[in-house]
Design a protein around this motif. Structure first.
Motif, short mmCIF file in Angstrom:
data_model
loop_
_atom_site.label_atom_id
_atom_site.label_comp_id
_atom_site.label_asym_id
_atom_site.label_seq_id
_atom_site.Cartn_x
_atom_site.Cartn_y
_atom_site.Cartn_z
N ILE A 134 15.67 -35.73 69.09
CA ILE A 134 16.52 -36.90 68.87
C ILE A 134 16.11 -37.60 67.58
CG2 ILE A 134 17.53 -38.94 69.96
CD1 ILE A 134 17.65 -36.52 71.77
N CYS A 135 17.11 -38.04 66.80
CA CYS A 135 16.81 -38.83 65.61
C CYS A 135 17.56 -40.16 65.65
CB CYS A 135 17.15 -38.05 64.34
SG CYS A 135 18.90 -37.67 64.17
N TRP A 136 16.97 -41.14 65.01
CA TRP A 136 17.53 -42.49 64.95
C TRP A 136 17.61 -42.94 63.50
CZ3 TRP A 136 14.44 -40.74 68.75
CH2 TRP A 136 14.69 -41.12 70.08
N THR A 137 18.65 -43.69 63.16
CA THR A 137 18.74 -44.37 61.87
C THR A 137 18.96 -45.85 62.13
OG1 THR A 137 19.79 -42.40 60.92
CG2 THR A 137 19.89 -44.44 59.63
N TRP A 138 18.10 -46.67 61.53
CA TRP A 138 18.18 -48.13 61.69
C TRP A 138 18.31 -48.78 60.33
CZ3 TRP A 138 17.75 -50.17 66.68
CH2 TRP A 138 17.27 -49.30 67.67
N GLN A 139 18.98 -49.92 60.28
CA GLN A 139 19.09 -50.68 59.04
C GLN A 139 18.57 -52.10 59.24
OE1 GLN A 139 23.07 -51.36 57.45
NE2 GLN A 139 22.28 -51.35 55.36
N LYS A 140 17.81 -52.60 58.28
CA LYS A 140 17.30 -53.97 58.34
C LYS A 140 18.43 -54.93 57.96
CE LYS A 140 13.68 -57.05 56.51
NZ LYS A 140 12.41 -57.11 55.74
N VAL A 141 18.76 -55.83 58.87
CA VAL A 141 19.87 -56.76 58.64
C VAL A 141 19.43 -58.19 58.94
CG1 VAL A 141 21.65 -55.04 59.20
CG2 VAL A 141 20.74 -56.51 61.02
N ASP A 142 20.18 -59.12 58.40
CA ASP A 142 19.99 -60.53 58.71
C ASP A 142 20.34 -60.75 60.17
OD1 ASP A 142 20.46 -63.37 58.96
OD2 ASP A 142 20.51 -63.46 56.78
N LYS B 242 14.82 -51.86 68.66
CA LYS B 242 15.87 -52.88 68.80
C LYS B 242 15.26 -54.28 68.96
CE LYS B 242 18.97 -52.09 72.11
NZ LYS B 242 20.21 -51.90 72.87
N GLU B 243 14.06 -54.33 69.50
CA GLU B 243 13.44 -55.63 69.77
C GLU B 243 12.60 -56.15 68.60
OE1 GLU B 243 11.34 -55.16 73.45
OE2 GLU B 243 13.19 -55.19 74.65
N CYS B 244 12.56 -55.41 67.49
CA CYS B 244 11.79 -55.84 66.32
C CYS B 244 12.47 -57.01 65.60
CB CYS B 244 11.65 -54.70 65.32
SG CYS B 244 10.48 -53.47 65.84
N HIS B 245 11.69 -58.00 65.26
CA HIS B 245 12.17 -59.12 64.46
C HIS B 245 11.09 -59.50 63.46
CE1 HIS B 245 14.78 -59.44 68.00
NE2 HIS B 245 15.66 -60.01 67.19
N THR B 246 11.50 -60.00 62.31
CA THR B 246 10.54 -60.49 61.33
C THR B 246 11.15 -61.66 60.57
OG1 THR B 246 9.05 -59.82 59.55
CG2 THR B 246 11.26 -58.93 59.46
N ASN B 247 10.30 -62.49 60.01
CA ASN B 247 10.76 -63.63 59.22
C ASN B 247 10.15 -63.55 57.83
OD1 ASN B 247 12.21 -65.21 61.34
ND2 ASN B 247 10.17 -65.21 62.26
N ASP B 248 10.91 -63.97 56.80
CA ASP B 248 10.33 -64.02 55.46
C ASP B 248 9.75 -65.41 55.21
OD1 ASP B 248 12.45 -65.72 54.88
OD2 ASP B 248 13.56 -64.25 53.68
N ASP B 249 9.21 -65.63 54.01
CA ASP B 249 8.55 -66.90 53.70
C ASP B 249 9.50 -68.08 53.75
OD1 ASP B 249 6.21 -65.53 53.36
OD2 ASP B 249 6.42 -65.33 51.18
N SER B 250 10.80 -67.82 53.59
CA SER B 250 11.78 -68.91 53.63
C SER B 250 12.29 -69.19 55.03
CB SER B 250 12.98 -68.55 52.73
OG SER B 250 12.54 -68.26 51.42
N GLY B 251 11.75 -68.45 56.01
CA GLY B 251 12.15 -68.68 57.39
C GLY B 251 13.38 -67.90 57.83
N ASN B 252 13.90 -67.01 56.95
CA ASN B 252 15.04 -66.17 57.33
C ASN B 252 14.59 -65.11 58.33
OD1 ASN B 252 16.90 -67.40 55.45
ND2 ASN B 252 15.76 -66.34 53.83
N SER B 253 15.44 -64.84 59.30
CA SER B 253 15.09 -63.90 60.36
C SER B 253 15.82 -62.58 60.17
CB SER B 253 15.46 -64.50 61.72
OG SER B 253 15.15 -63.61 62.76
#
Length: 490
Positions: free
Chosen positions: A221-229, A186-197
Motif C-alpha cells: 500500500i502507498c499513501w500520498t499526503w499534502q501539507k495544507v493550511d 491524518k492526526e498530524c498537526h504543526t504550527n509555524d512561528d506566526s501561529g498558523n496551523s
C-alpha cells in the motif's frame, strides 16, 4: 525524538544481516526482485506528485533503487539510510548525479533533523514498517514540520503480512493494518512561528498494481499526503469520513446490505446487474464509488476480470483493502475523486457504479469522462437514486439538500448519458424493486434487533430502521425513485 534503543538494535542487526551482498534481491527480500523491480519501480515513480527541479528527501534510500530516478528530475535529492555499507553502495551507484547528497543517519535519532519548511517531497519506500508505532507517529510529526506548505509525503509499506519469499531467521518487521498509517498521518498537526496551523490532506491511497498482477497480493500500500493550511476545509471527503461513512456507520450498513456491500440489494442485485455486462476473462473494469469492495471481489473472482475500485471515502477504501488481503484475484483500490481522476482514453472495457453518482453535481462532465475512458464497444452500468419529474415536496427537498445529493428523474438521467455520446442507452425505473429490497432489508434488521443492538447500539438500530422506513415512504409515494442505466460506446 526518543527512540526505543532495543528496537533500533534489532532492526539494525536485521538489516546488516540482509544487506551483506547489497543486491536488489537482498533489499527487496524476494528471489524475483529483478523482474518485480522492472514493473513496480516505474509504477511507484508514476504515482509521485510533480517534483521536477524541487527538493526531495529520500528516507531509507537503501542501495539507491529509486535514488537515481529521483535525481534525474529533482533539483536536489538527500538520500538517507542508517546502514553505512548500504548508503556507501548507493553513493557508488548513483553518486555521478551531482545533485544527490548521501547521509548515514537514523530517522529516529534525536540529533537528526531538517530545517523547518525546507522540503518539497519526502519519499520513502518500505521504511515505516521497520519503526515502532511510537517512532512512526513521531516521524510523521517531524515530516510535517520539514515540508513546505503544499509539499508532499509519499510512502509505501507492506501491510498485514510479508511479500518477499526470502527466508529469514527472524523477522522484526511490523506488518500493520493500513488504517494505522492513515490515522497516524491524518492526526498530524504543526504550527509555524506566526501561529498558523497545518495538517496533512490525503491525496491518494492505493495498492501497488505490480504485486496485484504478479502475486495476486494487495498488501503493498502507498499513501500520498499534502501539507495544507488547517483552515482549508476539505469539505466533502471530510463529511464522508466523519459523518456519512464513519467506520462504525460503514459496518452497520454492511450488516444491512450483506458482507462486502454498502449498496442496495447487496450480492443479489450485484449478480443480476453484473450478468448484463457479459464479462470476459482479462477485461478491465472501473468501479466508481466501490465502497468496501464486495462487487469488485465478485466480478474478479467469478469472471477473472481486472478491477480498479475508486472511492472518495478513506474509510471505505481502508476496509476494501483489508478485505482484499488473501484473495487471489486482481483487484486494486484507490482513494480518488472521480471528478478529478484521469485515465488514458480507451482504458476500460466496463465502467460500473452503484448508488454513488447521486453525490456528483456535474454528471454530464463525468459521463463524458466515462465515454473517453471506455474502449470502443465498452459498456457502462449505473444504479442510482433518482426523483420523480415533478417538483419535490419540502420534506424531500430538505432531505436532498441535507445529503448534498443531485437527483434527476430517470428519463433525464438517461438523456445525460446520450448527451455524453453513449449509444443503446437503456434507462429503467427500478423503484418497485427498490421498495421490495428495502422491505426485505428492514424486515431482516428488525428480526435481528437484539443482535444488531448488541453489536452496535440502540441508537444505530433506530437510525437504520428510521432511515429505511423514511426511504420506503418517499419511494412508495413516488417521490424517490431508483434507476438502472446501461449504455455502450460505439
Amino acid at each position: 525524538m526518543a527512540a526505543n534503543a532495543e528496537e533500533r538494535e534489532i532492526q539494525k542487526s536485521y538489516w546488516i544481516e540482509h544487506s551483506a551482498d547489497l543486491t536488489v534481491e537482498a533489499m527487496m527480500l524476494d528471489s524475483k526482485a529483478s523482474d518485480l523491480d522492472k514493473e513496480e519501480r516505474p509504477e511507484v515513480l508514476s504515482l509521485l506528485p510533480e517534483y521536477e527541479g524541487k527538493s526531495v528527501v529520500e528516507l531509507g534510500a537503501g542501495i539507491g533503487r529509486f535514488t537515481g530516478d529521483l535525481a534525474q528530475k529533482a533539483g536536489e535529492v538527500i538520500a538517507l539510510d542508517f546502514i553505512e555499507s548500504v548508503i556507501k553502495k548507493n553513493e557508488s551507484l548513483t553518486g555521478h548525479h551531482k545533485n544527490v547528497k548521501f547521509i548515514c543517519a537514523d530517522v529516529t535519532s534525536l540529533d537528526f533533523n531538517f530545517p523547518e519548511g525546507s522540503v518539497d517531497l519526502i519519499f520513502s519506500n518500505w521504511l515505516l514498517m521497520y519503526l515502532s508505532d511510537k517512532e512512526v507517529e513521531n516521524l510523521a510529526e517531524m515530516m510535517v514540520k520539514w515540508l513546505k506548505v503544499g509539499g508532499y509525503i509519499f510512502f509505501r509499506e507492506s501491510c498485514f503480512h510479508q511479500s518477499g519469499d526470502c527466508k529469514r531467521r527472524n523477522n522484526p518487521t511490523h506488518y500493520r493494518e493500513p488504517r494505522f498509517y492513515t490515522k497516524a498521518f491524518k492526526e498530524c498537526h504543526t504550527n509555524d512561528d506566526s501561529g498558523n496551523s497545518f495538517e496533512l490532506s490525503l491525496v491518494g491511497c492505493k495498492c501497488i498494481g505490480a504485486y496485484v498482477r504478479n502475486k495476486k497480493n494487495q498488501n503493498q500500500i502507498c499513501w500520498t499526503w499534502q501539507k495544507v493550511d488547517s483552515e482549508n476545509d476539505r469539505g466533502f471527503q471530510r463529511f464522508l469520513d466523519t459523518v456519512q461513512y464513519k467506520c462504525s456507520g460503514i459496518l452497520r450498513y454492511e450488516r444491512v446490505f450483506g458482507q462486502g456491500f454498502v449498496s442496495t440489494g447487496g450480492i443479489e442485485t450485484t449478480k443480476e446487474f453484473v450478468a448484463k455486462l457479459d464479462l470476459k476473462p482479462g477485461q478491465k473494469v472501473l468501479d466508481v464509488g466501490c465502497g468496501i469492495g464486495g462487487g469488485d471481489f465478485y466480478m474478479a473472482e467469478n469472471f477473472d476480470v481486472h478491477v480498479v475500485g475508486i472511492d472518495l471515502s478513506v474509510n471505505m477504501i481502508s476496509f476494501a483493502i483489508e478485505r482484499a488481503i488473501g484473495l487471489k484475484c486482481a483487484v486494486k483500490f484507490e482513494v480518488a475523486d472521480c471528478t478529478k481522476k484521469t485515465y488514458p482514453d480507451n482504458t476500460f472495457d466496463v465502467i460500473y457504479s452503484r448508488d454513488t453518482i447521486l453525490h456528483i453535481q456535474d454528471k454530464l462532465a463525468l459521463f463524458r469522462s466515462f465515454y473517453k475512458w471506455l474502449k470502443p464497444g465498452g459498456k457502462v452500468l449505473i444504479s442510482d437514486y433518482c426523483k420523480s419529474a415533478g417538483t419535490p415536496s419540502s420534506e424531500f427537498a430538505e432531505y436532498i439538500k441535507q445529503r448534498g445529493y443531485d437527483l434527476h428523474d430517470v428519463k433525464a438521467y438517461g438523456q445525460m448519458l446520450r448527451d455524453a455520446g453513449f449509444d443503446k442507452v437503456v434507462a429503467e425505473d427500478r423503484t418497485d424493486q427498490f421498495i421490495q429490497v428495502l422491505q426485505r432489508e428492514l424486515h431482516s434488521v428488525e428480526k435481528g434487533k437484539n443482535t444488531f443492538i448488541q453489536d452496535f447500539s440502540e441508537e444505530d438500530y433506530n437510525d437504520i430502521v428510521g432511515g429505511w422506513k423514511a426511504k420506503l415512504v418517499r419511494s412508495s409515494s413516488g417521490e424517490q425513485r431508483w434507476g438502472l442505466f446501461f449504455a455502450k460506446k460505439n
